[in-house]
Write a protein that holds these residues in place. Structure first.
Motif, short mmCIF file in Angstrom:
data_model
loop_
_atom_site.label_atom_id
_atom_site.label_comp_id
_atom_site.label_asym_id
_atom_site.label_seq_id
_atom_site.Cartn_x
_atom_site.Cartn_y
_atom_site.Cartn_z
N ALA A 84 17.98 -57.83 4.21
CA ALA A 84 16.91 -56.85 4.37
C ALA A 84 17.39 -55.58 5.05
O ALA A 84 16.59 -54.69 5.34
CB ALA A 84 15.74 -57.44 5.15
N VAL A 85 18.70 -55.47 5.31
CA VAL A 85 19.24 -54.27 5.92
C VAL A 85 20.55 -53.91 5.24
O VAL A 85 21.38 -54.78 4.94
CB VAL A 85 19.45 -54.45 7.45
N LYS A 86 20.73 -52.63 4.96
CA LYS A 86 21.95 -52.15 4.33
C LYS A 86 22.26 -50.76 4.89
O LYS A 86 21.41 -49.88 4.89
CB LYS A 86 21.79 -52.08 2.81
N VAL A 87 23.50 -50.59 5.37
CA VAL A 87 23.95 -49.28 5.85
C VAL A 87 25.06 -48.80 4.94
O VAL A 87 26.08 -49.49 4.79
CB VAL A 87 24.44 -49.36 7.31
N SER A 88 24.88 -47.65 4.32
CA SER A 88 25.87 -47.11 3.39
C SER A 88 26.84 -46.21 4.14
O SER A 88 26.44 -45.22 4.77
CB SER A 88 25.19 -46.31 2.27
N ALA A 89 28.13 -46.56 4.06
CA ALA A 89 29.15 -45.70 4.67
C ALA A 89 29.37 -44.43 3.87
O ALA A 89 29.95 -43.47 4.37
CB ALA A 89 30.46 -46.48 4.80
N ALA A 90 28.95 -44.43 2.61
CA ALA A 90 29.13 -43.26 1.76
C ALA A 90 28.06 -42.20 2.02
O ALA A 90 28.36 -41.01 2.10
CB ALA A 90 29.12 -43.66 0.29
N THR A 91 26.80 -42.64 2.14
CA THR A 91 25.71 -41.68 2.31
C THR A 91 25.21 -41.59 3.75
O THR A 91 24.40 -40.73 4.08
CB THR A 91 24.51 -42.07 1.42
N HIS A 92 25.67 -42.51 4.63
CA HIS A 92 25.23 -42.55 6.03
C HIS A 92 23.71 -42.75 6.12
O HIS A 92 23.04 -42.09 6.91
CB HIS A 92 25.65 -41.28 6.76
N VAL A 93 23.21 -43.65 5.29
CA VAL A 93 21.79 -43.98 5.28
C VAL A 93 21.62 -45.47 5.51
O VAL A 93 22.30 -46.29 4.87
CB VAL A 93 21.12 -43.56 3.95
N MET A 94 20.72 -45.84 6.44
CA MET A 94 20.38 -47.24 6.67
C MET A 94 19.04 -47.52 5.99
O MET A 94 18.06 -46.80 6.20
CB MET A 94 20.26 -47.54 8.16
N THR A 95 19.02 -48.56 5.16
CA THR A 95 17.80 -48.97 4.48
C THR A 95 17.45 -50.38 4.95
O THR A 95 18.29 -51.28 4.93
CB THR A 95 17.98 -48.99 2.95
N LEU A 96 16.22 -50.58 5.43
CA LEU A 96 15.81 -51.91 5.86
C LEU A 96 14.37 -52.17 5.42
O LEU A 96 13.61 -51.25 5.15
CB LEU A 96 15.97 -52.08 7.37
N ARG A 97 14.04 -53.46 5.34
CA ARG A 97 12.69 -53.88 5.01
C ARG A 97 12.13 -54.62 6.20
O ARG A 97 12.60 -55.72 6.54
CB ARG A 97 12.68 -54.76 3.75
#
Length: 283
Positions: free
Chosen positions: A47-60
């Motif tokens: 439920a959590v993902k941090v992208s090293a490419a876009t520097h965006v954390m997405t969580l539910r």
């Protein structure tokens, strides 16, 4: 009488994703650290993902749980800014302010690089000539970084790799010419050397300040930052060397600073190439 069959359990509705811009992270290892912090606050691993490419954390997560999660991830030392629903989550390198900062660097470095090259020959200073090469190389490579803004992470990493190799070659060239001057050189004109060094320092401070907020990012952004930082350090060293040349009446302070600038070139070259390889592995 038969037992009634159990009623199927209704699945909980999926939680909408919540996104955050992350500032200060450098690589996939930093992304993993942030994900572990969120998981420690009760977020499921999927439920959590941090992208090293876009520097965006997405969580539910539910709105009620967000304050505790935000506190946990903020404790890692990185900056987090929530992205409003429907807002563009463009990476930092696509920030219009970053483009403006790059154009400032290109104009200042290419323009003064030519001026300092003339001053280096005029004053007979190897350190000034090395610094002028740094200015011109910085401006040229920053222009390449400007062209690479819209490219994919992989191609931006390849651009950074070219910058790193260029910087390494520049450092080796400065070392070779400095060794040659050590056997044939005479003390430079300390007054001119110090004057051009002071002006160069002022120019570089003006170029570095707009880049401060962008010094963390992918390999290409870090390469641009390292080039500009090197210039400011080199300029300060040139001013110190000018004072020592005047005091000692010797060419050695000038030559030693030229070698030090070359060493800084080589160190930053390795850092840029290492970061570019990490970004390429990530892709």
């Amino acid at each position: 009488m038969s037992d009634p069959s159990p009623h199927p359990t209704a699945e909980a509705p999926a939680l909408p994703p919540v996104r955050y811009r992350v500032s200060g992270m450098d690589c996939a290892k930093d992304a993993a650290q942030i994900e572990r912090a969120a998981q420690g606050a009760g977020v499921a691993s999927d439920a959590v993902k941090v992208s090293a490419a876009t520097h965006v954390m997405t969580l539910r997560a539910s709105e009620a749980d967000l304050p505790a999660i935000e506190a946990a991830v903020s404790a890692t030392g990185y900056g987090f800014e929530r992205i409003a629903e429907g807002e563009d989550a463009a990476p930092a390198h696509q920030d219009p302010a970053y483009r403006r900062a790059l154009w400032i660097v290109v104009v200042l470095n290419l323009g003064y690089g030519v001026v300092e090259m003339v001053g280096g020959f005029w004053a007979g200073s190897q350190a000034l000539l090395a610094d002028a090469l740094d200015f011109i190389g910085d401006g040229a490579i920053t222009f390449l970084g400007l062209l690479a803004i819209g490219w994919s992470l992989a191609w931006r990493a390849r651009s950074a790799m070219i910058q790193g190799v260029f910087l390494g070659v520049l450092g080796l060239g400065v070392i070779a010419t400095t060794v040659w001057r050590a056997f044939a050189g005479t003390p430079p004109e300390a007054g001119l050397m110090g004057l051009f060094g002071l002006i160069a320092l002022a120019v570089n401070v003006a170029a570095v300040l707009p880049l401060l907020r962008f010094r963390k990012g992918d390999a290409n952004m870090r390469a641009v930052w390292l080039f500009s930082r090197n210039d400011a350090i080199g300029n300060a060293a040139v001013v110190v060397a000018a004072g020592l040349v005047w005091w000692l009446g010797s060419a050695w302070p000038d030559l030693i600073v030229a070698l030090a600038i070359a060493g800084l070139f080589l160190h930053s070259s390795w850092s840029i190439i290492r970061d570019a390889r990490a970004d390429l592995r990530e892709r």
